[in-house]
Design a protein around this motif. Sequence first.
Motif, PDB file in Angstrom:
ATOM      1  N   LEU A 217       2.603  -0.554   5.286  1.00 46.23           N
ATOM      2  CA  LEU A 217       2.052   0.029   4.093  1.00 46.23           C
ATOM      3  C   LEU A 217       0.503  -0.609   4.108  1.00 46.23           C
ATOM      4  O   LEU A 217       0.298  -1.933   4.103  1.00 46.23           O
ATOM      5  N   GLU A 218      -0.312   0.167   4.033  1.00 50.63           N
ATOM      6  CA  GLU A 218      -1.775  -0.188   3.781  1.00 50.63           C
ATOM      7  C   GLU A 218      -2.268  -0.023   2.406  1.00 50.63           C
ATOM      8  O   GLU A 218      -2.011   1.139   1.743  1.00 50.63           O
ATOM      9  N   GLY A 219      -2.840  -0.883   1.603  1.00 49.38           N
ATOM     10  CA  GLY A 219      -3.138  -0.722   0.405  1.00 49.38           C
ATOM     11  C   GLY A 219      -4.734  -0.042   0.061  1.00 49.38           C
ATOM     12  O   GLY A 219      -5.139   0.498   0.979  1.00 49.38           O
ATOM     13  N   PRO A 220      -5.015  -0.208  -1.146  1.00 48.29           N
ATOM     14  CA  PRO A 220      -6.351   0.533  -1.441  1.00 48.29           C
ATOM     15  C   PRO A 220      -7.717   0.088  -0.525  1.00 48.29           C
ATOM     16  O   PRO A 220      -8.645   0.679  -0.629  1.00 48.29           O
ATOM     17  N   GLY A 222      -7.492  -0.522   2.454  1.00 44.55           N
ATOM     18  CA  GLY A 222      -7.322  -0.195   3.965  1.00 44.55           C
ATOM     19  C   GLY A 222      -6.684  -1.615   4.756  1.00 44.55           C
ATOM     20  O   GLY A 222      -6.383  -1.288   5.951  1.00 44.55           O
ATOM     21  N   GLN A 223      -6.245  -2.631   3.921  1.00 46.98           N
ATOM     22  CA  GLN A 223      -5.531  -3.573   4.558  1.00 46.98           C
ATOM     23  C   GLN A 223      -4.221  -3.588   4.409  1.00 46.98           C
ATOM     24  O   GLN A 223      -3.603  -3.073   3.463  1.00 46.98           O
ATOM     25  N   VAL A 224      -3.399  -4.240   5.471  1.00 52.98           N
ATOM     26  CA  VAL A 224      -1.900  -4.362   5.340  1.00 52.98           C
ATOM     27  C   VAL A 224      -1.512  -5.125   4.269  1.00 52.98           C
ATOM     28  O   VAL A 224      -2.057  -6.055   3.800  1.00 52.98           O
ATOM     29  N   ILE A 225      -0.421  -4.421   3.694  1.00 58.02           N
ATOM     30  CA  ILE A 225       0.155  -5.201   2.410  1.00 58.02           C
ATOM     31  C   ILE A 225       1.346  -5.947   3.073  1.00 58.02           C
ATOM     32  O   ILE A 225       2.346  -5.420   3.262  1.00 58.02           O
ATOM     33  N   PRO A 226       1.170  -7.328   2.947  1.00 54.18           N
ATOM     34  CA  PRO A 226       2.310  -8.246   3.410  1.00 54.18           C
ATOM     35  C   PRO A 226       3.778  -7.948   2.657  1.00 54.18           C
ATOM     36  O   PRO A 226       3.764  -7.834   1.290  1.00 54.18           O
ATOM     37  N   MET A 227       4.962  -7.750   3.303  1.00 55.37           N
ATOM     38  CA  MET A 227       6.050  -7.509   2.892  1.00 55.37           C
ATOM     39  C   MET A 227       7.199  -8.348   3.763  1.00 55.37           C
ATOM     40  O   MET A 227       6.705  -8.022   4.844  1.00 55.37           O
ATOM     41  N   THR A 228       8.157  -8.617   3.113  1.00 54.24           N
ATOM     42  CA  THR A 228       9.443  -8.956   3.758  1.00 54.24           C
ATOM     43  C   THR A 228      10.664  -8.243   3.190  1.00 54.24           C
ATOM     44  O   THR A 228      10.913  -8.338   2.232  1.00 54.24           O
ATOM     45  N   SER A 229      11.596  -7.730   4.355  1.00 57.77           N
ATOM     46  CA  SER A 229      12.738  -7.116   3.558  1.00 57.77           C
ATOM     47  C   SER A 229      13.881  -8.312   3.253  1.00 57.77           C
ATOM     48  O   SER A 229      13.748  -9.363   3.626  1.00 57.77           O
ATOM     49  N   VAL A 230      14.399  -7.688   2.231  1.00 57.40           N
ATOM     50  CA  VAL A 230      15.523  -8.588   1.410  1.00 57.40           C
ATOM     51  C   VAL A 230      16.943  -7.954   1.934  1.00 57.40           C
ATOM     52  O   VAL A 230      17.958  -8.535   1.398  1.00 57.40           O
ATOM     53  N   VAL A 257       4.532  -5.524  -4.424  1.00 52.90           N
ATOM     54  CA  VAL A 257       3.855  -4.235  -3.723  1.00 52.90           C
ATOM     55  C   VAL A 257       2.925  -3.594  -4.869  1.00 52.90           C
ATOM     56  O   VAL A 257       1.899  -3.165  -4.594  1.00 52.90           O
ATOM     57  N   ALA A 258       3.770  -3.397  -6.018  1.00 51.97           N
ATOM     58  CA  ALA A 258       3.030  -2.860  -7.149  1.00 51.97           C
ATOM     59  C   ALA A 258       1.825  -3.472  -7.559  1.00 51.97           C
ATOM     60  O   ALA A 258       0.675  -3.135  -7.675  1.00 51.97           O
ATOM     61  N   ASP A 259       1.690  -5.078  -7.499  1.00 51.32           N
ATOM     62  CA  ASP A 259       0.459  -5.877  -7.702  1.00 51.32           C
ATOM     63  C   ASP A 259      -0.625  -5.397  -6.732  1.00 51.32           C
ATOM     64  O   ASP A 259      -1.890  -5.439  -6.942  1.00 51.32           O
ATOM     65  N   ALA A 260      -0.088  -5.298  -5.270  1.00 47.55           N
ATOM     66  CA  ALA A 260      -1.059  -5.111  -4.342  1.00 47.55           C
ATOM     67  C   ALA A 260      -1.734  -3.868  -4.202  1.00 47.55           C
ATOM     68  O   ALA A 260      -2.878  -3.682  -4.021  1.00 47.55           O
ATOM     69  N   LEU A 261      -1.043  -2.786  -4.928  1.00 49.72           N
ATOM     70  CA  LEU A 261      -1.509  -1.414  -5.151  1.00 49.72           C
ATOM     71  C   LEU A 261      -2.464  -1.281  -6.132  1.00 49.72           C
ATOM     72  O   LEU A 261      -3.504  -0.587  -6.244  1.00 49.72           O
ATOM     73  N   TYR A 262      -2.178  -1.906  -7.194  1.00 43.83           N
ATOM     74  CA  TYR A 262      -3.017  -1.704  -8.464  1.00 43.83           C
ATOM     75  C   TYR A 262      -3.724  -2.595  -9.148  1.00 43.83           C
ATOM     76  O   TYR A 262      -4.678  -2.411  -9.835  1.00 43.83           O
ATOM     77  N   SER A 263      -3.276  -3.967  -9.017  1.00 44.44           N
ATOM     78  CA  SER A 263      -3.779  -5.185 -10.076  1.00 44.44           C
ATOM     79  C   SER A 263      -5.129  -5.260  -9.784  1.00 44.44           C
ATOM     80  O   SER A 263      -5.876  -5.893 -10.726  1.00 44.44           O
ATOM     81  N   ARG A 264      -5.962  -4.738  -8.581  1.00 43.16           N
ATOM     82  CA  ARG A 264      -7.366  -5.126  -8.306  1.00 43.16           C
ATOM     83  C   ARG A 264      -8.168  -4.264  -9.126  1.00 43.16           C
ATOM     84  O   ARG A 264      -9.470  -4.399  -8.832  1.00 43.16           O
ATOM     85  N   PHE A 265      -7.651  -3.165  -9.585  1.00 40.17           N
ATOM     86  CA  PHE A 265      -8.500  -2.100 -10.272  1.00 40.17           C
ATOM     87  C   PHE A 265      -9.122  -2.578 -11.558  1.00 40.17           C
ATOM     88  O   PHE A 265      -8.613  -3.156 -12.331  1.00 40.17           O
ATOM     89  N   ASP A 305      -1.035  11.218  -6.770  1.00 40.60           N
ATOM     90  CA  ASP A 305       0.336  10.823  -6.627  1.00 40.60           C
ATOM     91  C   ASP A 305       0.625   9.368  -6.758  1.00 40.60           C
ATOM     92  O   ASP A 305       1.588   8.949  -7.150  1.00 40.60           O
ATOM     93  N   MET A 306      -0.635   8.822  -7.036  1.00 41.05           N
ATOM     94  CA  MET A 306      -0.573   7.281  -7.127  1.00 41.05           C
ATOM     95  C   MET A 306      -0.580   6.935  -8.636  1.00 41.05           C
ATOM     96  O   MET A 306      -0.565   6.078  -8.885  1.00 41.05           O
TER      97      MET A 306
END
Length: 467
Positions: A217-220, A222-230, A257-265, A305-306
């Motif tokens: 998953l690449e964020g706004p 263009g960088q990869v969003i770090p994620m770890t499966s649970v 993930v939501a933070d990485a997608l939206y919080s910096r706007f 859609d975002m």
Amino acid sequence: MSPPSPLFALFLLFPLSQALSLTVRAPIVLSNQGDLSYYADLTLNGRVFNVLVDTGSADLWVAGTVLGATDTGFRGSVSYAVGGVDGPIKSARLQFGNHTVSNQAFIEVTPDSTHPEGHGILGLGPSTGSFITDLVPTGTPLLSHLFSQNRTTPNFFTILLGRERDPTDHYTGSLTIGEVLSDRPAILDQPKINIVKLPPSRQDQQHLQVLLDANGLEGPDGQVIPMTSVVSQMEDKSRLTVVLDSGFSLPQVPRAVADALYSRFHGAEFVSVNGIGPTYILPCDAEVNATFLFAGNRYPMHPLDMTMDPSALGLGSVVNSRGQLSCIATFQPFTYDRGPNPTYDMVLGMAFMRNVYTLFDYGDFTSPSDTSSSTTDPPYIQLLSLTDPSEAHQDFVTVRLGGIDVPPRGLSPGNSGTNQDENRDSNSNSKSNKHVYAIIGSVVVIGVLLLLAGILVYRGRRNRNLR
């Protein structure tokens, strides 16, 4: 919204061998209700019901009376992430597009304000995710019913979801069974992504779920969003298990993930929205971009859609703490508890699925206990990307910016909810303050020097007088 695990009880009175006649050709047209749900018409004993097509559950319920339906004497219930239904289990002749089943089982629900008369849900998920088959072996869900009784029909269905306010592409949606849309044959050339099967002890929680690529998953920015499966059963924690669910309006993701997608706007705030729950809101002119990766292929998201105009949700105007009109972030932190040992990391609902044409192949989900079945291949999903980033940007400019393509505001460097404009203001204020402090310091120094000079002059005069 579709359930983590539907609960049904079911019984059919007619032999399966006499249950089905099948004609496959025309696609089934879906109606798009504000990008929040997609419905198809089916009939039970001739009565039309408008049902939500839901890949996250396996069986059928309708609100209202079906005249002439056979009562099995059983009651069934289904629990969703929010709410649920229950009622008597009946069977009736079903017509779905060109597909006919003479004795399809369903739950007959008493209509109310939450379950309006003439509506319902048609589950399209695998029968291994339903308690129907576990409790009553002849209680086969619709798709398994179709595939089992006509071995010449390929065991797959496809879904195409339209975007209501798309200024370029004008379609509401389509569903096909055993064939693909004639204008999208490229779906058959896409990588086959195996569905992640759950162990037998957890088959009641089986969904149409696949693995996201590592760094998928690449964020706004263009960088990869770090994620770890649970998900405990998955050894590679760098790959998240995601459910493709046409019954969820807003995709459900981890809070990080939501933070990485939206919080910096600029103007983004995490709030609780009535009827929606906790999620981000941000100015509607903020163009959010993201890209998912499956099987090495890139699937960019349409910026429309975002985020979603709150009017589509019946919420009227939503404003942030600064009084700015705001839109609702569609990728929402989980609003329900997945339990202590979840089987998936994300639910990619309608907002994601509008960006892909999806083929779901049932494989051995059709008859998992039928050793004579010729279908032994594992189930899989194929995804055909529908979103061209350049066209999507122009769509966003048309819909959200009034046709005027203005440079976007920058992102803040961290998850602070501020942007570079605010940082520039802060830096400007800091620099101005430094100048003020420097001037004040200079004045103080000069004042001190003048004071010392005055004292020295005074002492000099005093000493001369003493002499």
